[in-house]
Design a protein around this motif. Structure first.
Motif, PDB file in Angstrom:
ATOM      1  N   HIS A 181     -17.013 -26.365 -30.682  1.00  0.00           N
ATOM      2  CA  HIS A 181     -16.508 -25.223 -29.922  1.00  0.00           C
ATOM      3  C   HIS A 181     -15.180 -25.587 -29.268  1.00  0.00           C
ATOM      4  O   HIS A 181     -15.023 -26.698 -28.753  1.00  0.00           O
ATOM      5  CB  HIS A 181     -17.498 -24.833 -28.809  1.00  0.00           C
ATOM      6  CG  HIS A 181     -18.599 -23.958 -29.292  1.00  0.00           C
ATOM      7  ND1 HIS A 181     -18.369 -22.741 -29.863  1.00  0.00           N
ATOM      8  CD2 HIS A 181     -19.948 -24.128 -29.270  1.00  0.00           C
ATOM      9  CE1 HIS A 181     -19.528 -22.196 -30.184  1.00  0.00           C
ATOM     10  NE2 HIS A 181     -20.501 -23.014 -29.847  1.00  0.00           N
ATOM     11  N   GLU A 182     -14.276 -24.651 -29.222  1.00  0.00           N
ATOM     12  CA  GLU A 182     -12.992 -24.891 -28.576  1.00  0.00           C
ATOM     13  C   GLU A 182     -13.192 -25.284 -27.102  1.00  0.00           C
ATOM     14  O   GLU A 182     -12.473 -26.123 -26.574  1.00  0.00           O
ATOM     15  CB  GLU A 182     -12.139 -23.616 -28.663  1.00  0.00           C
ATOM     16  CG  GLU A 182     -10.703 -23.893 -29.041  1.00  0.00           C
ATOM     17  CD  GLU A 182      -9.807 -22.663 -28.878  1.00  0.00           C
ATOM     18  OE1 GLU A 182     -10.314 -21.554 -28.645  1.00  0.00           O
ATOM     19  OE2 GLU A 182      -8.583 -22.845 -28.969  1.00  0.00           O
ATOM     20  N   SER A 183     -14.159 -24.665 -26.458  1.00  0.00           N
ATOM     21  CA  SER A 183     -14.359 -24.940 -25.028  1.00  0.00           C
ATOM     22  C   SER A 183     -14.851 -26.369 -24.806  1.00  0.00           C
ATOM     23  O   SER A 183     -14.588 -26.983 -23.775  1.00  0.00           O
ATOM     24  CB  SER A 183     -15.346 -23.944 -24.423  1.00  0.00           C
ATOM     25  OG  SER A 183     -16.565 -23.985 -25.130  1.00  0.00           O
ATOM     26  N   GLU A 184     -15.545 -26.883 -25.816  1.00  0.00           N
ATOM     27  CA  GLU A 184     -16.081 -28.242 -25.725  1.00  0.00           C
ATOM     28  C   GLU A 184     -14.952 -29.277 -25.821  1.00  0.00           C
ATOM     29  O   GLU A 184     -14.999 -30.331 -25.181  1.00  0.00           O
ATOM     30  CB  GLU A 184     -17.007 -28.425 -26.932  1.00  0.00           C
ATOM     31  CG  GLU A 184     -18.295 -29.135 -26.696  1.00  0.00           C
ATOM     32  CD  GLU A 184     -18.984 -29.272 -28.063  1.00  0.00           C
ATOM     33  OE1 GLU A 184     -19.390 -30.410 -28.364  1.00  0.00           O
ATOM     34  OE2 GLU A 184     -19.071 -28.270 -28.829  1.00  0.00           O
ATOM     35  N   ALA A 186     -11.774 -28.612 -25.101  1.00  0.00           N
ATOM     36  CA  ALA A 186     -10.670 -28.306 -24.184  1.00  0.00           C
ATOM     37  C   ALA A 186     -10.348 -29.464 -23.221  1.00  0.00           C
ATOM     38  O   ALA A 186      -9.177 -29.840 -23.064  1.00  0.00           O
ATOM     39  CB  ALA A 186     -10.964 -27.021 -23.405  1.00  0.00           C
ATOM     40  N   PRO A 187     -11.378 -30.082 -22.581  1.00  0.00           N
ATOM     41  CA  PRO A 187     -11.059 -31.192 -21.654  1.00  0.00           C
ATOM     42  C   PRO A 187     -10.438 -32.387 -22.379  1.00  0.00           C
ATOM     43  O   PRO A 187      -9.597 -33.093 -21.812  1.00  0.00           O
ATOM     44  CB  PRO A 187     -12.407 -31.571 -21.046  1.00  0.00           C
ATOM     45  CG  PRO A 187     -13.402 -30.568 -21.509  1.00  0.00           C
ATOM     46  CD  PRO A 187     -12.816 -29.756 -22.606  1.00  0.00           C
ATOM     47  N   LEU A 189      -8.442 -32.235 -24.966  1.00  0.00           N
ATOM     48  CA  LEU A 189      -7.039 -31.912 -25.238  1.00  0.00           C
ATOM     49  C   LEU A 189      -6.211 -32.077 -23.958  1.00  0.00           C
ATOM     50  O   LEU A 189      -5.106 -32.637 -23.990  1.00  0.00           O
ATOM     51  CB  LEU A 189      -6.915 -30.480 -25.761  1.00  0.00           C
ATOM     52  CG  LEU A 189      -7.722 -30.143 -27.031  1.00  0.00           C
ATOM     53  CD1 LEU A 189      -7.446 -28.705 -27.471  1.00  0.00           C
ATOM     54  CD2 LEU A 189      -7.406 -31.119 -28.157  1.00  0.00           C
ATOM     55  N   SER A 190      -6.754 -31.605 -22.842  1.00  0.00           N
ATOM     56  CA  SER A 190      -6.021 -31.720 -21.575  1.00  0.00           C
ATOM     57  C   SER A 190      -5.816 -33.192 -21.210  1.00  0.00           C
ATOM     58  O   SER A 190      -4.744 -33.585 -20.743  1.00  0.00           O
ATOM     59  CB  SER A 190      -6.778 -31.017 -20.444  1.00  0.00           C
ATOM     60  OG  SER A 190      -6.896 -29.643 -20.740  1.00  0.00           O
ATOM     61  N   SER A 203      -4.189 -25.408 -30.119  1.00  0.00           N
ATOM     62  CA  SER A 203      -5.582 -25.396 -30.570  1.00  0.00           C
ATOM     63  C   SER A 203      -5.895 -23.991 -31.073  1.00  0.00           C
ATOM     64  O   SER A 203      -5.703 -23.007 -30.360  1.00  0.00           O
ATOM     65  CB  SER A 203      -6.439 -25.802 -29.376  1.00  0.00           C
ATOM     66  OG  SER A 203      -7.645 -25.121 -29.347  1.00  0.00           O
TER      67      SER A 203
ATOM     68  N   PRO B  77     -10.371 -20.809 -24.321  1.00  0.00           N
ATOM     69  CA  PRO B  77     -10.723 -21.709 -23.224  1.00  0.00           C
ATOM     70  C   PRO B  77      -9.796 -22.911 -23.044  1.00  0.00           C
ATOM     71  O   PRO B  77     -10.035 -23.721 -22.144  1.00  0.00           O
ATOM     72  CB  PRO B  77     -12.120 -22.191 -23.637  1.00  0.00           C
ATOM     73  CG  PRO B  77     -12.048 -22.223 -25.132  1.00  0.00           C
ATOM     74  CD  PRO B  77     -11.125 -21.109 -25.545  1.00  0.00           C
ATOM     75  N   THR B  78      -8.770 -23.080 -23.868  1.00  0.00           N
ATOM     76  CA  THR B  78      -7.994 -24.325 -23.787  1.00  0.00           C
ATOM     77  C   THR B  78      -6.738 -24.192 -22.917  1.00  0.00           C
ATOM     78  O   THR B  78      -6.377 -23.098 -22.496  1.00  0.00           O
ATOM     79  CB  THR B  78      -7.628 -24.854 -25.192  1.00  0.00           C
ATOM     80  OG1 THR B  78      -6.874 -23.874 -25.875  1.00  0.00           O
ATOM     81  CG2 THR B  78      -8.877 -25.210 -25.984  1.00  0.00           C
ATOM     82  N   ASP B  80      -3.725 -24.107 -23.524  1.00  0.00           N
ATOM     83  CA  ASP B  80      -2.626 -23.240 -23.969  1.00  0.00           C
ATOM     84  C   ASP B  80      -3.013 -21.757 -23.965  1.00  0.00           C
ATOM     85  O   ASP B  80      -2.260 -20.918 -24.454  1.00  0.00           O
ATOM     86  CB  ASP B  80      -2.089 -23.679 -25.346  1.00  0.00           C
ATOM     87  CG  ASP B  80      -3.166 -23.737 -26.421  1.00  0.00           C
ATOM     88  OD1 ASP B  80      -4.360 -23.613 -26.085  1.00  0.00           O
ATOM     89  OD2 ASP B  80      -2.820 -23.902 -27.607  1.00  0.00           O
ATOM     90  N   ASP B 114     -20.248 -25.516 -21.163  1.00  0.00           N
ATOM     91  CA  ASP B 114     -19.352 -26.462 -20.508  1.00  0.00           C
ATOM     92  C   ASP B 114     -18.388 -25.692 -19.615  1.00  0.00           C
ATOM     93  O   ASP B 114     -18.216 -24.480 -19.755  1.00  0.00           O
ATOM     94  CB  ASP B 114     -18.605 -27.310 -21.542  1.00  0.00           C
ATOM     95  CG  ASP B 114     -18.147 -26.464 -22.687  1.00  0.00           C
ATOM     96  OD1 ASP B 114     -17.378 -25.517 -22.450  1.00  0.00           O
ATOM     97  OD2 ASP B 114     -18.572 -26.731 -23.836  1.00  0.00           O
ATOM     98  N   ALA B 116     -15.195 -25.496 -19.460  1.00  0.00           N
ATOM     99  CA  ALA B 116     -14.046 -24.823 -20.070  1.00  0.00           C
ATOM    100  C   ALA B 116     -14.403 -23.435 -20.587  1.00  0.00           C
ATOM    101  O   ALA B 116     -13.596 -22.501 -20.519  1.00  0.00           O
ATOM    102  CB  ALA B 116     -13.472 -25.668 -21.207  1.00  0.00           C
TER     103      ALA B 116
END
Lengths: 238, 238
Positions: A181-184, A186-187, A189-190, A203, B77-78, B80, B114, B116
């Motif tokens: 998942h993108e939300s998973e 996300a941290p 990537l940050s 992303s 959620p990211t 960007d 999560d 995000a």
């Protein structure tokens, strides 16, 4: 993002027919890819109607802010072709007939010459004529604005003809794919952005027959940073 | 052209991946066609990077000027995905978490939740949630701004879901084709515009296997004017 190290550009597509959905703008995506390959960051893509005043205000916003402005469309002989007038308005110069262009047009049309075709000999006063190899008609440029025809075949041929003058340090890019998942992620990537401040990360969730995945794009003008960040992320995303 | 009788709109595509040429914006052309069918005049199509401040300044320019603003992208959620923040900045409101969206997201992710993914529960304070039939997630709207996801399948499904609320008096269009030089027909088009002031005329040179032709598009909200102007032009262009 408008970093000093980067050369920036904006695209201005001029045409009611694009806004009304009659035709799909093909020049923006072509230019976006071509500029990226040349190492230039495209910062805006703007489609506006065939109106002098709108062209003026759009160029006013862009021309002091980005290194190059590329316009597309509005260069023909009819009432709805007002790009030259709009550019002249933006720069506070007159529209004048260029003797060389007039001669080209008179040669081309011969006895069929009509008054309207001489509109295509008009330029914003002070514009340069850029010629290249096989072009039948030059590209107009004035200050940092380059005027291209809207017809995609002509836009491409003309841009290909002069593009090398714009080339600068290339971008380096790596693409990673992962099925989380993108939300998973996300941290992660940050965290990578904190660790490698000179890179940019994009992303993009995608769906295809095989299901869902996220494409992660790592990019910078520093090849080594891209390689290190991509290696770091590849591990983190596993 | 921004006549009082017409309902106007602007499109704002938000995404570095479009500007870098990695992907081609598919939502602008779709929206242009859909709005035209609904009787709405699209006045701008603007692609900008994933930057809050650029979103803010772009919306500042557009939202008081056109009836509807449709944004595309930047809702994930990211790091960007900053559309909600940019809209909130433009309107001078806070970003808040919406209880209904939070509940939907918690239900969807369950134990996999999560931090995000809860970003997707954030809205500009005061935004409305537009739901329709089979949508799994609502569309956010605030004042005259409608926020759509960038993924083309989702953009379309959501726009189809709510489009009827935008429908207004339709445009009438006739297309004529002729095999003469555009410069030759330019005075005829100008003359037709003088004679039928309520219509708009576009003229588009085209090239295909059979050679060169000019497509002339006659358009207005007054069906009768279009028919009369087209009949007049058909004769004049023979």
């Amino acid at each position: 993002m408008e970093s000093e190290q980067e050369i920036t550009a904006a695209y201005v597509g001029i045409g009611n027919e694009i806004l009304s959905g009659s035709i799909q703008d093909a020049n923006f995506h072509y230019l976006a890819q071509a500029l990226r390959e040349l190492g230039i960051r495209l910062m805006r893509g703007i489609v506006i109607p065939d109106e002098q005043e709108v062209i003026r205000e759009t160029l006013d916003l862009l021309r002091g802010r980005f290194d190059y402005i590329f316009t597309s469309g509005g260069l023909g002989p009819t009432h709805d072709d007002v790009t030259v007038e709009g550019v002249a308005l933006a720069l506070g110069v007159r529209v004048v007939r260029h003797p060389y262009l007039e001669e080209k047009i008179r040669d081309y049309y011969g006895d069929d010459l009509d008054e309207a075709s001489l509109r295509m000999a008009e330029i914003p006063e002070g514009a340069e004529l850029l010629m290249h190899g096989e072009m039948s008609f030059p590209i107009l440029s004035i200050e940092n604005i380059f005027l291209f025809p809207g017809v995609p075949q002509l836009f491409r041929r003309k841009f290909e003809g002069i593009k090398e003058r714009f080339r600068t340090r290339p971008y380096h890019t790596e693409e990673l794919f992962c099925r989380r998942h993108e939300s998973e992620i996300a941290p992660l990537l940050s965290e990578a952005l904190d660790r490698f401040p000179s890179i940019q990360i994009g992303s993009y969730p995608q769906w295809d027959e095989t299901g869902h995945q996220v494409k992660v794009v790592v990019e910078s003008k520093e090849r080594e940073s891209v390689e290190r960040a991509a290696a770091h992320l590849r591990k983190a995303l596993e």
